[in-house]
Design an enzyme around this catalytic site. Structure first.
Site, PDB file in Angstrom:
ATOM      1  N   ASP A 227      -5.381   7.802   6.569  1.00  0.00           N
ATOM      2  CA  ASP A 227      -6.092   6.781   7.494  1.00  0.00           C
ATOM      3  C   ASP A 227      -7.539   7.261   7.460  1.00  0.00           C
ATOM      4  O   ASP A 227      -7.780   8.752   7.659  1.00  0.00           O
ATOM      5  CB  ASP A 227      -5.647   6.647   8.775  1.00  0.00           C
ATOM      6  CG  ASP A 227      -6.645   6.131   9.801  1.00  0.00           C
ATOM      7  OD1 ASP A 227      -6.457   4.744   9.573  1.00  0.00           O
ATOM      8  OD2 ASP A 227      -7.031   6.597  10.676  1.00  0.00           O
TER       9      ASP A 227
ATOM     10  N   GLU B 195      -6.846   4.958   2.579  1.00  0.00           N
ATOM     11  CA  GLU B 195      -7.637   4.054   3.082  1.00  0.00           C
ATOM     12  C   GLU B 195      -9.167   4.086   3.131  1.00  0.00           C
ATOM     13  O   GLU B 195      -9.478   4.902   4.387  1.00  0.00           O
ATOM     14  CB  GLU B 195      -6.951   3.859   4.530  1.00  0.00           C
ATOM     15  CG  GLU B 195      -7.215   2.551   5.406  1.00  0.00           C
ATOM     16  CD  GLU B 195      -8.291   2.698   6.416  1.00  0.00           C
ATOM     17  OE1 GLU B 195      -8.894   1.703   7.233  1.00  0.00           O
ATOM     18  OE2 GLU B 195      -8.437   3.817   7.044  1.00  0.00           O
TER      19      GLU B 195
HETATM   20  C1  GLC Z   1      -8.339   2.886  10.274  1.00  0.00           C
HETATM   21  C2  GLC Z   1      -7.357   1.814  10.768  1.00  0.00           C
HETATM   22  C3  GLC Z   1      -8.102   1.191  11.925  1.00  0.00           C
HETATM   23  C4  GLC Z   1      -8.439   2.354  12.921  1.00  0.00           C
HETATM   24  C5  GLC Z   1      -9.352   3.369  12.185  1.00  0.00           C
HETATM   25  C6  GLC Z   1      -9.412   4.712  13.050  1.00  0.00           C
HETATM   26  O1  GLC Z   1      -9.500   2.057   9.675  1.00  0.00           O
HETATM   27  O2  GLC Z   1      -7.138   0.680   9.942  1.00  0.00           O
HETATM   28  O3  GLC Z   1      -7.229   0.243  12.527  1.00  0.00           O
HETATM   29  O4  GLC Z   1      -9.343   1.629  14.035  1.00  0.00           O
HETATM   30  O5  GLC Z   1      -8.770   3.685  11.140  1.00  0.00           O
HETATM   31  O6  GLC Z   1      -8.171   5.352  12.989  1.00  0.00           O
END
Ligand code: GLC
Length: 640
Positions: A276, A318
């Site tokens: 993440d 991500e």
């Molecule tokens: C990522 C997640 C999002 C979250 C962010 C902070 O982008 O997809 O939902 O707010 O990380 O953890």
């Protein structure tokens, strides 16, 4: 660092010679990558870190359950498991899908029936109470949210899924922890060692210097990137919400902690980690503190260590960043194919919605054409919607390539999808209006954004047809592009926006909850009796697409889709060059029937072609081919 003496000292740590051989062979293979990348980040401090990591790795290796060791062997024999055309992902919140982890276990049949082989359960490790950014503020990585079950329920679910050929995917939130996490609590209590787990500044000097070049992630509800904390007596770095404290990866102890967390969860049966917000891991003054080279060294080192203990495990990045930055998450130069095994293709998702609004694929095609090639052993995660908002990541350069102004086009897309544009079919909400940049991101489910909500209200069956045509078109492209298609829970039933989100106090300020509905099991049942329901039509269409995809080897993700010049601005053409033959995909992004010049396809495929989607034959010697509204073709060469 990894001297032969060190390695020979490890051998007595094993009871069994074969076990020792396996570990030491893997260490021989991945040890240098681990050591080199640690040294690149930590310099000489890596020398002290490495033996500590080896201890963590040995411990996890010994603890690895037999069935997971077997999976390790199976994966080593099939390194392309994430790339196969039968790989289908499903993304859901455990509670919204089935109440609890046990509840998810009871719905495995539903997933199997859809052909799912990869299940991403949204954040379920114990978050802070109250507001927690949808679970992305983790208070304990070794416990599960109490209302969902226990950590043993998680292992049991993983085992059950694994037995049925479904890989469990979990988020690894590694940029920040909740302010209630033990590390933060101990930092607040004055333990210097834990204070070093975070970025804490006694006054505004450093924060102000960083702020000069830092963007705002949540300008509406969490402006600024630092939060004053009384107990710490300092400003703590909080990129996201004030209660999410960024961890300090320049501290080697943080690396050791996260490796331990990864291996512990891997031994519980997690097969893919969604890294993440990985882009934010390293901070550097004078930059936007994203995509710094150290991020890739850190990921490379984590992956190398994980491969020694649990080679079945894969990483998914991500990183919602520009294409030129994104490619590094799949690896370039020394990291080529050795960092994340998979990454979200944010650009494809954004460009699909852009083309749908403008009925013009030229920007989509230009953006894809400018994409750097990815390492062949890596995979895109392709998606139509996810739990997050859509930010209009359309670069000014890409826009200029097709004669558009970036800012104007982004404004158009925000207007269009918030329903402010005259004639728009979409129903969406503006998320995080940034007054400084003018950015307005968009929330909404795929079905509402594609026009189904408005069409149903209008009662006009032709508009319902169009909305379903759009939804299926985007899903066909997601499935045809080549990567792990990530179905977002509820989209298989074309679920609409859930405006009731505002009734839950901790969700109300964050309108991303409008597209995080509860699973509608009554509707899932109703479609079995009434095939004319929009949900039934979406579902049947999707199942058909999935069935065709499964039997189409041309869609193996080692091969990339390249856009071809198209004589019609409404029609996207993609070419895939597979050893079995060329495949050309055709996507009509408009609600109009189009007479498409056949010579373009004849040049690629010869005089005849078979469309795998409709199982029909096309004579490409004719002047034109008729494309119905939102029609897609997956063509392979055939006798004329
Ligand atoms: C990522 C997640 C999002 C979250 C962010 C902070 O982008 O997809 O939902 O707010 O990380 O953890």
């Amino acid at each position: 660092m990894l001297t032969p003496e060190l390695v020979s000292r490890l051998r007595p740590a094993f009871d069994d010679d074969r076990d020792a051989d396996t570990f030491l062979l893997r260490l021989e293979r991945y040890g240098p990558e681990l050591a080199d990348n640690l040294r690149a980040v930590y310099g000489e401090r890596a020398d002290a870190l490495l033996p500590e990591l080896l201890e963590v790795m040995l411990h996890a290796y010994h603890a690895r359950p037999a069935d997971l060791r077997r999976l390790d062997e199976a994966r080593l024999l099939r390194p392309d498991w994430l790339q196969a055309p039968d790989m289908v992902g499903y993304v859901a919140y455990a509670d919204r899908f089935a109440g609890t982890l046990k509840g998810v276990g009871e719905k495995v049949g539903y997933l199997q029936d859809l052909g799912v082989k990869y299940l991403h359960l949204m954040p379920l490790l114990r978050p802070r109470d109250g507001e927690n950014d949808g679970g992305y503020a983790v208070a304990d990585y070794r416990a599960v949210r109490e209302d969902l079950g226990s950590i043993d329920d998680l292992s049991a679910l993983a085992r059950d899924l694994r037995g049925k050929g479904i890989s469990l995917v979990l988020d690894l939130v590694l940029n920040h922890v909740a302010e209630e996490h033990e590390w933060a609590v101990r930092a607040r209590a004055g333990e210097a060692g834990y204070r070093d787990y975070f970025y804490v500044y006694p006054d505004r000097e450093q924060p102000d210097a960083f702020e000069q070049t830092l963007p705002e992630v949540f300008p509406d509800f969490a402006p600024g990137n630092f939060t004053w904390d009384e107990a710490l007596g300092g400003w703590v770095w909080t990129t996201f919400n004030r209660y999410q404290w960024d961890v300090n990866w320049s501290n080697p102890a943080v690396f050791r902690e996260y490796l331990d967390i990864i291996l512990t969860l891997a031994n519980r049966g997690v097969e893919v980690f969604r890294l993440d917000a990985i882009a934010f891991l390293w901070k550097r003054l004078g930059t936007d503190c994203q995509n710094q080279p150290e991020v890739h060294h850190l990921t490379h080192a984590l992956r190398a260590a994980t491969r020694v203990v649990a080679p079945a495990v894969a990483f998914k990045a991500e990183a919602i960043v520009a294409p030129g930055d994104l490619i590094h998450y799949l690896g370039s130069r020394d990291h080529h194919g050795r960092v994340s095994d998979m990454a979200y293709h944010n650009s494809l998702m954004v460009q699909m919605w852009s083309a749908l609004a403008s009925r013009d694929v030229r920007l989509l095609s230009a953006a894809l054409a400018a994409f750097p090639p990815k390492p062949t052993n890596t995979t895109w995660g392709s998606y139509v919607r996810c739990h997050d908002d859509i930010g209009w990541a359309v670069s000014d350069e890409d826009a200029a390539r097709v004669g558009l102004s970036g800012p104007e086009h982004r404004r158009f897309l925000s207007d269009f999808y918030s329903g402010d544009f005259a004639g728009s079919f979409a129903r969406g909400l503006v998320f995080q209006h940034n007054l400084q940049t003018g950015d307005r991101r968009i929330s909404g489910t795929a079905a509402s954004l594609a026009g189904l909500e408005q069409a149903l209200e209008s009662g006009d069956p032709a508009r319902v047809d169009d909305a379903l045509g759009r939804l299926l078109l985007l899903h066909t492209l997601m499935l045809g592009f080549g990567g792990v298609p990530l179905l977002y829970m509820g989209d298989e039933l074309a679920l609409l926006n859930d405006y009731a989100f505002a009734d839950t106090p901790e969700h109300a300020p964050d309108n991303r909850w409008v597209h995080r509905p509860r699973m509608d099991w009554a509707l899932a049942k109703a479609i079995q009796d009434d095939p004319t329901l929009p949900a039934a039509r979406m579902n049947a269409g999707l199942r058909h697409l999935l069935a065709v995809r499964r039997r189409t080897p041309h869609l193996h993700a080692s091969i990339e889709s390249h856009p071809l010049p198209s004589p019609d601005p409404c029609v996207l053409l993609l070419r895939r060059e597979h050893p079995l033959g060329v495949m050309v995909q055709v996507y009509n992004f408009s609600e109009h029937q189009i007479q498409f010049p056949a010579y373009v396809l004849r040049d690629q495929l010869g005089d005849g072609a078979r469309d795998l989607l409709s199982d029909s034959h096309f004579h490409l010697t004719r002047p034109t081919l008729t494309l119905a509204p939102f029609r897609a073709l997956w063509l392979v060469g055939a006798e004329a």
